[in-house]
Design a protein around this motif. Structure first.
Motif, PDB file in Angstrom:
ATOM      1  N   CYS A   1       0.815  -1.220   0.000  1.00  0.00           N
ATOM      2  CA  CYS A   1       0.000   0.000   0.000  1.00  0.00           C
ATOM      3  C   CYS A   1       0.847   1.268   0.000  1.00  0.00           C
ATOM      4  CB  CYS A   1      -0.943   0.010   1.194  1.00  0.00           C
ATOM      5  SG  CYS A   1      -2.145  -1.301   1.138  1.00  0.00           S
ATOM      6  N   CYS A   2       1.871   1.322   0.859  1.00  0.00           N
ATOM      7  CA  CYS A   2       2.618   2.571   1.011  1.00  0.00           C
ATOM      8  C   CYS A   2       3.768   2.663  -0.002  1.00  0.00           C
ATOM      9  CB  CYS A   2       3.185   2.683   2.418  1.00  0.00           C
ATOM     10  SG  CYS A   2       1.933   2.469   3.682  1.00  0.00           S
ATOM     11  N   GLN A   3       4.412   1.525  -0.265  1.00  0.00           N
ATOM     12  CA  GLN A   3       5.593   1.573  -1.136  1.00  0.00           C
ATOM     13  C   GLN A   3       5.234   1.381  -2.615  1.00  0.00           C
ATOM     14  OE1 GLN A   3       8.691  -1.361  -0.275  1.00  0.00           O
ATOM     15  NE2 GLN A   3      10.076   0.353   0.012  1.00  0.00           N
ATOM     16  N   GLN A   4       4.405   0.369  -2.887  1.00  0.00           N
ATOM     17  CA  GLN A   4       4.063   0.074  -4.289  1.00  0.00           C
ATOM     18  C   GLN A   4       2.840   0.859  -4.758  1.00  0.00           C
ATOM     19  OE1 GLN A   4       6.126  -1.684  -5.976  1.00  0.00           O
ATOM     20  NE2 GLN A   4       7.231  -2.961  -4.519  1.00  0.00           N
ATOM     21  N   GLY A   5       2.175   1.521  -3.846  1.00  0.00           N
ATOM     22  CA  GLY A   5       1.059   2.393  -4.232  1.00  0.00           C
ATOM     23  C   GLY A   5      -0.232   1.684  -4.570  1.00  0.00           C
ATOM     24  N   LEU A   6      -0.421   0.455  -4.100  1.00  0.00           N
ATOM     25  CA  LEU A   6      -1.678  -0.256  -4.353  1.00  0.00           C
ATOM     26  C   LEU A   6      -2.760   0.280  -3.410  1.00  0.00           C
ATOM     27  CD1 LEU A   6       0.249  -2.296  -5.793  1.00  0.00           C
ATOM     28  CD2 LEU A   6      -1.186  -4.100  -4.914  1.00  0.00           C
ATOM     29  N   SER A   7      -4.002   0.200  -3.862  1.00  0.00           N
ATOM     30  CA  SER A   7      -5.099   0.596  -2.975  1.00  0.00           C
ATOM     31  C   SER A   7      -5.296  -0.524  -1.951  1.00  0.00           C
ATOM     32  CB  SER A   7      -6.377   0.792  -3.785  1.00  0.00           C
ATOM     33  OG  SER A   7      -6.792  -0.456  -4.306  1.00  0.00           O
ATOM     34  N   HIS A   8      -6.014  -0.217  -0.868  1.00  0.00           N
ATOM     35  CA  HIS A   8      -6.268  -1.248   0.148  1.00  0.00           C
ATOM     36  C   HIS A   8      -6.989  -2.443  -0.479  1.00  0.00           C
ATOM     37  CE1 HIS A   8      -5.930   2.002   3.451  1.00  0.00           C
ATOM     38  NE2 HIS A   8      -4.801   1.380   3.294  1.00  0.00           N
ATOM     39  N   ASP A   9      -7.901  -2.137  -1.391  1.00  0.00           N
ATOM     40  CA  ASP A   9      -8.686  -3.184  -2.039  1.00  0.00           C
ATOM     41  C   ASP A   9      -7.778  -4.102  -2.876  1.00  0.00           C
ATOM     42  OD1 ASP A   9     -11.235  -4.276  -2.484  1.00  0.00           O
ATOM     43  OD2 ASP A   9     -11.221  -3.459  -4.520  1.00  0.00           O
ATOM     44  N   GLU A  10      -6.865  -3.480  -3.641  1.00  0.00           N
ATOM     45  CA  GLU A  10      -5.935  -4.277  -4.465  1.00  0.00           C
ATOM     46  C   GLU A  10      -5.033  -5.129  -3.571  1.00  0.00           C
ATOM     47  OE1 GLU A  10      -5.165  -1.560  -8.449  1.00  0.00           O
ATOM     48  OE2 GLU A  10      -4.262  -0.917  -6.559  1.00  0.00           O
ATOM     49  N   ALA A  11      -4.543  -4.524  -2.478  1.00  0.00           N
ATOM     50  CA  ALA A  11      -3.665  -5.262  -1.559  1.00  0.00           C
ATOM     51  C   ALA A  11      -4.410  -6.443  -0.942  1.00  0.00           C
ATOM     52  CB  ALA A  11      -3.144  -4.332  -0.479  1.00  0.00           C
ATOM     53  N   ALA A  12      -5.699  -6.239  -0.632  1.00  0.00           N
ATOM     54  CA  ALA A  12      -6.503  -7.324  -0.054  1.00  0.00           C
ATOM     55  C   ALA A  12      -6.593  -8.487  -1.031  1.00  0.00           C
ATOM     56  CB  ALA A  12      -7.891  -6.805   0.295  1.00  0.00           C
ATOM     57  N   ARG A  13      -6.696  -8.157  -2.319  1.00  0.00           N
ATOM     58  CA  ARG A  13      -6.775  -9.211  -3.336  1.00  0.00           C
ATOM     59  C   ARG A  13      -5.438  -9.931  -3.484  1.00  0.00           C
ATOM     60  NH1 ARG A  13      -9.270  -6.495  -8.382  1.00  0.00           N
ATOM     61  NH2 ARG A  13      -9.785  -4.751  -7.032  1.00  0.00           N
ATOM     62  N   VAL A  14      -4.345  -9.159  -3.432  1.00  0.00           N
ATOM     63  CA  VAL A  14      -3.012  -9.765  -3.558  1.00  0.00           C
ATOM     64  C   VAL A  14      -2.744 -10.702  -2.380  1.00  0.00           C
ATOM     65  CG1 VAL A  14      -0.529  -9.285  -3.491  1.00  0.00           C
ATOM     66  CG2 VAL A  14      -2.009  -7.887  -4.920  1.00  0.00           C
ATOM     67  N   LEU A  15      -3.062 -10.217  -1.178  1.00  0.00           N
ATOM     68  CA  LEU A  15      -2.725 -10.978   0.028  1.00  0.00           C
ATOM     69  C   LEU A  15      -3.804 -11.998   0.403  1.00  0.00           C
ATOM     70  CD1 LEU A  15      -1.420  -7.933   2.121  1.00  0.00           C
ATOM     71  CD2 LEU A  15      -0.040  -9.631   0.930  1.00  0.00           C
ATOM     72  N   ASP A  16      -4.941 -11.913  -0.302  1.00  0.00           N
ATOM     73  CA  ASP A  16      -6.063 -12.818  -0.063  1.00  0.00           C
ATOM     74  C   ASP A  16      -6.543 -12.751   1.389  1.00  0.00           C
ATOM     75  OD1 ASP A  16      -7.938 -14.629  -0.866  1.00  0.00           O
ATOM     76  OD2 ASP A  16      -6.681 -16.392  -0.551  1.00  0.00           O
ATOM     77  N   ILE A  17      -6.702 -11.540   1.876  1.00  0.00           N
ATOM     78  CA  ILE A  17      -7.224 -11.325   3.230  1.00  0.00           C
ATOM     79  C   ILE A  17      -8.313 -10.240   3.167  1.00  0.00           C
ATOM     80  CG2 ILE A  17      -5.169 -12.039   4.540  1.00  0.00           C
ATOM     81  CD1 ILE A  17      -4.318  -9.120   4.686  1.00  0.00           C
ATOM     82  N   PRO A  18      -9.175 -10.155   4.198  1.00  0.00           N
ATOM     83  CA  PRO A  18     -10.244  -9.143   4.146  1.00  0.00           C
ATOM     84  C   PRO A  18      -9.699  -7.710   4.117  1.00  0.00           C
ATOM     85  CG  PRO A  18     -10.645 -10.761   5.877  1.00  0.00           C
ATOM     86  CD  PRO A  18      -9.261 -11.007   5.392  1.00  0.00           C
ATOM     87  N   LEU A  19     -10.491  -6.835   3.516  1.00  0.00           N
ATOM     88  CA  LEU A  19     -10.106  -5.423   3.364  1.00  0.00           C
ATOM     89  C   LEU A  19      -9.798  -4.777   4.719  1.00  0.00           C
ATOM     90  CD1 LEU A  19      -9.903  -2.972   1.413  1.00  0.00           C
ATOM     91  CD2 LEU A  19     -12.339  -2.612   1.765  1.00  0.00           C
ATOM     92  N   GLY A  20     -10.640  -5.074   5.717  1.00  0.00           N
ATOM     93  CA  GLY A  20     -10.465  -4.492   7.052  1.00  0.00           C
ATOM     94  C   GLY A  20      -9.124  -4.897   7.660  1.00  0.00           C
ATOM     95  N   THR A  21      -8.715  -6.149   7.423  1.00  0.00           N
ATOM     96  CA  THR A  21      -7.429  -6.642   7.957  1.00  0.00           C
ATOM     97  C   THR A  21      -6.272  -5.879   7.324  1.00  0.00           C
ATOM     98  OG1 THR A  21      -8.508  -8.799   8.053  1.00  0.00           O
ATOM     99  CG2 THR A  21      -6.141  -8.768   8.444  1.00  0.00           C
ATOM    100  N   VAL A  22      -6.390  -5.613   6.019  1.00  0.00           N
ATOM    101  CA  VAL A  22      -5.331  -4.858   5.335  1.00  0.00           C
ATOM    102  C   VAL A  22      -5.193  -3.477   5.969  1.00  0.00           C
ATOM    103  CG1 VAL A  22      -4.647  -3.768   3.151  1.00  0.00           C
ATOM    104  CG2 VAL A  22      -5.577  -6.048   3.135  1.00  0.00           C
ATOM    105  N   LYS A  23      -6.338  -2.819   6.167  1.00  0.00           N
ATOM    106  CA  LYS A  23      -6.312  -1.462   6.737  1.00  0.00           C
ATOM    107  C   LYS A  23      -5.668  -1.480   8.121  1.00  0.00           C
ATOM    108  CE  LYS A  23     -10.270   0.356   4.224  1.00  0.00           C
ATOM    109  NZ  LYS A  23     -11.670   0.752   4.289  1.00  0.00           N
ATOM    110  N   THR A  24      -6.046  -2.474   8.936  1.00  0.00           N
ATOM    111  CA  THR A  24      -5.480  -2.583  10.291  1.00  0.00           C
ATOM    112  C   THR A  24      -3.975  -2.821  10.213  1.00  0.00           C
ATOM    113  OG1 THR A  24      -7.550  -3.604  10.943  1.00  0.00           O
ATOM    114  CG2 THR A  24      -5.731  -3.803  12.491  1.00  0.00           C
ATOM    115  N   ASN A  25      -3.576  -3.736   9.331  1.00  0.00           N
ATOM    116  CA  ASN A  25      -2.147  -4.056   9.223  1.00  0.00           C
ATOM    117  C   ASN A  25      -1.322  -2.863   8.747  1.00  0.00           C
ATOM    118  OD1 ASN A  25      -2.615  -6.625  10.084  1.00  0.00           O
ATOM    119  ND2 ASN A  25      -2.582  -7.561   8.057  1.00  0.00           N
TER     120      ASN A  25
END
Lengths: 178, 117
Positions: free
Chosen positions: A136-160
């Protein structure tokens, strides 16, 4: 005129054009290898092996790329899966490095030359926060895109991301005052 | 509000620093190593597919020709068309042209969307 990723993918699909695929590898190799170096904690040889496997899988499965996400996001997902499978094989459970992070967070145990190295600070984060911050911060992906990459819920990405950022700030602050 | 703004600015600065801290990794033969591991191009299977398609087209044409008395219906319909009033032929030509252009436009738009994605 420079061809877009979509043009190159079309050439690979229609003509099985390996030169076009080579151009895609050239364009994305730095980001994919960089991501894997962060995930493997700068084990360069392992990161490059996984990056090679990532691109080979991308070539074999390019027909399953529907263009719903960016090609780079699709590659990150494959890279992350390669890393996870390798970690499982090596019996390195995801997120068990908290102890190491805590130990290294102590400013006295960190090499003075690395104290101001942000990449080193990022490496001290546990995997789930490191990967979220990196995407999210370095590669510039949105939280939603990161959630898809990491295969985890959107809320978990935001918390992490939030927790990872906070820990990064604390580490940098600790280094600055020591 | 002030705290929130300060926090956002700090986060932006941290993200910027993170992006700047990530080094560009030079290729150094990486792409060549990946290309060397790729399976050989599947040109053979494509040429087999083309041969099958051409064969089936020829077979279909031969069958159609046999079943329609060497396409006699085409000659009959052409004669009918020639006997039609000029205005009707003009309207029919215009309608067919319009239909073809609409089809081409729809196909072009679908292709453009594919390329963009």
């Amino acid at each position: 005129m420079e061809l877009t990723d979509a043009d190159l993918i079309a050439r690979v699909l229609v003509d099985d054009d390996q030169h076009a695929f080579g151009e895609l590898v050239r364009r994305h190799q730095s980001a994919v290898r960089g991501m894997l170096r962060q995930l493997t904690r700068t084990d360069l040889a392992l990161a490059d092996d996984l990056a090679q496997e990532t691109f080979l899988r991308a070539y074999r499965n390019i027909r399953s790329f529907r263009g719903e996400a960016k090609f780079s996001t699709w590659l990150y997902r494959i890279a992350y899966n390669c890393f996870r499978e390798d970690a499982r094989k090596r019996k390195e459970l995801v997120g068990v490095d908290e102890g190491q992070w805590q130990k290294e967070l102590d400013p006295h145990t960190v090499d003075a030359g690395l104290r101001h190295d942000l990449m080193h600070a990022l490496n001290l984060l546990p995997l789930h926060e490191r990967s979220a911050v990196m995407l999210c911060c370095q590669q510039g992906l949105s939280h939603d895109e990161a959630a898809r990459v990491l295969d985890i819920p959107l809320g978990t990405v935001k918390t992490n991301v939030l927790r990872g950022r906070e820990k990064l700030k604390k580490t940098l602050a600790a280094w600055a005052t020591s | 509000m002030g705290d929130e703004l300060r926090s956002t600015i700090t986060e932006d600065a941290l993200d910027r620093q993170l992006r700047e801290a990530a080094p560009y990794i030079h290729d150094d033969g990486f792409t060549a190593r990946v290309l060397a591991c790729l399976p050989p191009p599947q040109r053979e299977s494509r040429s087999i597919r083309s041969a099958i398609l051409i064969g089936l087209t020829l077979l279909g044409s031969a069958l159609a020709s046999m079943l329609t008395d060497s396409g006699r219906f085409i000659v009959v319909d052409l004669v009918r068309l020639a006997q039609m009033p000029f205005a009707s032929v003009l309207i029919m030509t215009f309608a067919i042209g319009l239909l073809a252009i609409s089809g081409a436009l729809v196909a072009a738009m679908a292709k453009l969307q594919d390329i963009r994605t």
